[in-house]
Structure formats: structure tokens, C-alpha cells
Design a protein around this motif. Structure first.
Motif, PDB file in Angstrom:
ATOM      1  N   ASP A 215     -35.100  62.070 104.969  1.00  0.00           N
ATOM      2  CA  ASP A 215     -34.257  61.733 103.821  1.00  0.00           C
ATOM      3  C   ASP A 215     -33.915  63.065 103.165  1.00  0.00           C
ATOM      4  O   ASP A 215     -34.697  63.595 102.375  1.00  0.00           O
TER       5      ASP A 215
ATOM      6  N   ALA B 240     -31.793  64.090 100.920  1.00  0.00           N
ATOM      7  CA  ALA B 240     -31.681  64.152  99.459  1.00  0.00           C
ATOM      8  C   ALA B 240     -33.064  64.155  98.806  1.00  0.00           C
ATOM      9  O   ALA B 240     -33.305  64.882  97.836  1.00  0.00           O
ATOM     10  N   LYS B 241     -33.972  63.348  99.357  1.00  0.00           N
ATOM     11  CA  LYS B 241     -35.333  63.309  98.816  1.00  0.00           C
ATOM     12  C   LYS B 241     -36.033  64.644  99.023  1.00  0.00           C
ATOM     13  O   LYS B 241     -36.766  65.118  98.139  1.00  0.00           O
ATOM     14  N   MET B 242     -35.806  65.264 100.180  1.00  0.00           N
ATOM     15  CA  MET B 242     -36.383  66.590 100.433  1.00  0.00           C
ATOM     16  C   MET B 242     -35.935  67.588  99.376  1.00  0.00           C
ATOM     17  O   MET B 242     -36.743  68.353  98.841  1.00  0.00           O
TER      18      MET B 242
ATOM     19  N   ARG C  33     -34.862  67.003  96.378  1.00  0.00           N
ATOM     20  CA  ARG C  33     -35.423  66.690  95.055  1.00  0.00           C
ATOM     21  C   ARG C  33     -36.857  67.194  94.945  1.00  0.00           C
ATOM     22  O   ARG C  33     -37.270  67.702  93.892  1.00  0.00           O
ATOM     23  N   ASN C  34     -37.636  67.058  96.036  1.00  0.00           N
ATOM     24  CA  ASN C  34     -39.015  67.541  95.998  1.00  0.00           C
ATOM     25  C   ASN C  34     -39.062  69.060  95.922  1.00  0.00           C
ATOM     26  O   ASN C  34     -39.884  69.635  95.196  1.00  0.00           O
TER      27      ASN C  34
ATOM     28  N   ASP D 274     -29.757  63.872  88.149  1.00  0.00           N
ATOM     29  CA  ASP D 274     -29.438  63.202  89.410  1.00  0.00           C
ATOM     30  C   ASP D 274     -28.729  64.119  90.408  1.00  0.00           C
ATOM     31  O   ASP D 274     -28.891  63.977  91.607  1.00  0.00           O
TER      32      ASP D 274
ATOM     33  N   GLU E 242     -41.659  71.282 102.317  1.00  0.00           N
ATOM     34  CA  GLU E 242     -41.124  70.216 103.165  1.00  0.00           C
ATOM     35  C   GLU E 242     -41.178  70.646 104.627  1.00  0.00           C
ATOM     36  O   GLU E 242     -41.013  71.826 104.947  1.00  0.00           O
TER      37      GLU E 242
END
Length: 212
Positions: free
Chosen positions: A15, A17-19, A21-22, A39, A61
Motif C-alpha cells: 500500500d 500511500a500507507k508506506m 504516511r508511515n 491528508d 519500510e
């Protein structure tokens, strides 16, 4: 004897986008600017991180990939030290067994056309090696002994886990025009796929056309 082309498979569920964000959350700890997370702030933040050279943040990540390629290529891949590896073992795999179709699989060298004499020499040599391997096993040799005659062209599977910073290092080296052509054959398609899955991280690495 079986002859196949090399390939790769991304084993991680990605994912992108999730990467990002983290990575942003971890990176903003350095500046104590977590309150600025919105966002749409992750891509811009990660772009700033890359531009500033603060790539250690990318190590939070990781991605796992399975390469199916010849053993010569894996000798180059495993030189990347910040990684975890699991590889098909010629010590324990007995290619004369039904499990392997009673044959050895080889990776086709793409730089020789199948109607070239050089390809014919290569193919005939691989067949002779397979015959000799089977003969050694039939004489009682263990796979770990018979493997001594196996060439770079024998197919192997290598599972690789690297953090994103090391993947960037990997692609900068292994998609370069100076890299071995069979190394580029597996690295370029993977780079292309990851660019489509993970925003920003690999955008500045420009591998050549991945078609062969």
C-alpha cells in the motif's frame, strides 16, 4: 531440460500511500512537526526527505521480492549487505527427483538469438551438464556433491527483503547501463512495477527501457 526466462514476484502486500504516511510520521519526529501531518502531506514530505538526502527515514519500510533467475545474477544481488535472503539450495534440492520433473531448469541467455550458433553451443552444453548431473546421482553422489558441475545458468529462486533505502541503492546500481545485462533484465521490470505501486520513492531513478 527446461529453459525459461527470468522473472520476479513482489511478495509484500504493498500500500504505497500507507508506506509514505508511515515514513512521514517517522520522519517528522526528527523535526517535531507531527502537527503538520495532513491528508495530502506525505508525498511532499517524502519528496523533501529525498531531496535533502535524509534517506535513513526510508528504512522504516521494506519490500520482499522473489527473483527467479540464474545463479550468476544472484551472486550480484547478495552483495547488497543490508538485506535478508532465502535461496533455493542446490545442496538439498535433487533435480533428478519427480519434484523437479526429473530435469534441471536453466535461464535462457537473452543476448543470443535461438538461431545463433552461440545459443546452440550454450544449449548443448546445458544438456550435457544435465546428463552428467543425472549420471552422478545414479552413481550414488549426493546433490551437494553433484552440484559441483552446475553452471551459472541454472535456475534458482531468491527471496529478498530490503528496506526502501536499500532498494533505491539496488536500483541505482543494477539498472545502470554499466550493470550486467542479465542483472538489468530482472532489475528494470521490478523498478518499473514498484514505480507504479509506491509514489515518489523511486521516481528519480531512471532505468532504461525494460524491454528485451
Amino acid at each position: 531440460m527446461k529453459i525459461i526466462a527470468p522473472s520476479h514476484e513482489i511478495l509484500s502486500e504493498i500500500d504505497g500511500a500507507k508506506m509514505l504516511r508511515n515514513i512521514e510520521l517517522c520522519g517528522r519526529v526528527c523535526y517535531k512537526s507531527e502537527d503538520r501531518i495532513t491528508d495530502g502531506s506525505a508525498e511532499k514530505f517524502v519528496g523533501m526527505i529525498l531531496k535533502s538526502g535524509h534517506e535513513s527515514v526510508l528504512e522504516h519500510e521494506k519490500i520482499t521480492v522473489r527473483f527467479i533467475c540464474d545463479r550468476g545474477v544472484t551472486h550480484e544481488i547478495v552483495r547488497h549487505r543490508i538485506a535478508s535472503y532465502s535461496q533455493e539450495s542446490t545442496r538439498y534440492c535433487n533435480y533428478s527427483k519427480d519434484k523437479f520433473g526429473n530435469e534441471i531448469t536453466f535461464i535462457r541467455p537473452f543476448f543470443w538469438a535461438e538461431d545463433e550458433e552461440k545459443y546452440a553451443v550454450w544449449k548443448n552444453t546445458m544438456q550435457e551438464i544435465e546428463n552428467a548431473y543425472g549420471k552422478l546421482i545414479s552413481l550414488g553422489a549426493k546433490p551437494e556433491e553433484a552440484r559441483s558441475i552446475l553452471p551459472n545458468s541454472v535456475k534458482t529462486e531468491l527471496v529478498v527483503t530490503m528496506n526502501l533505502r536499500e532498494w533505491r541503492h539496488f536500483f541505482r546500481l543494477r539498472t545502470s547501463e554499466r550493470a550486467h545485462p542479465q542483472m538489468r533484465e530482472v532489475a528494470l521490470p521490478l523498478l518499473c512495477e514498484l514505480k507504479g505501486l509506491v509514489p515518489v520513492i523511486f521516481d528519480d531513478i531512471n532505468g532504461a527501457d525494460a524491454s528485451y
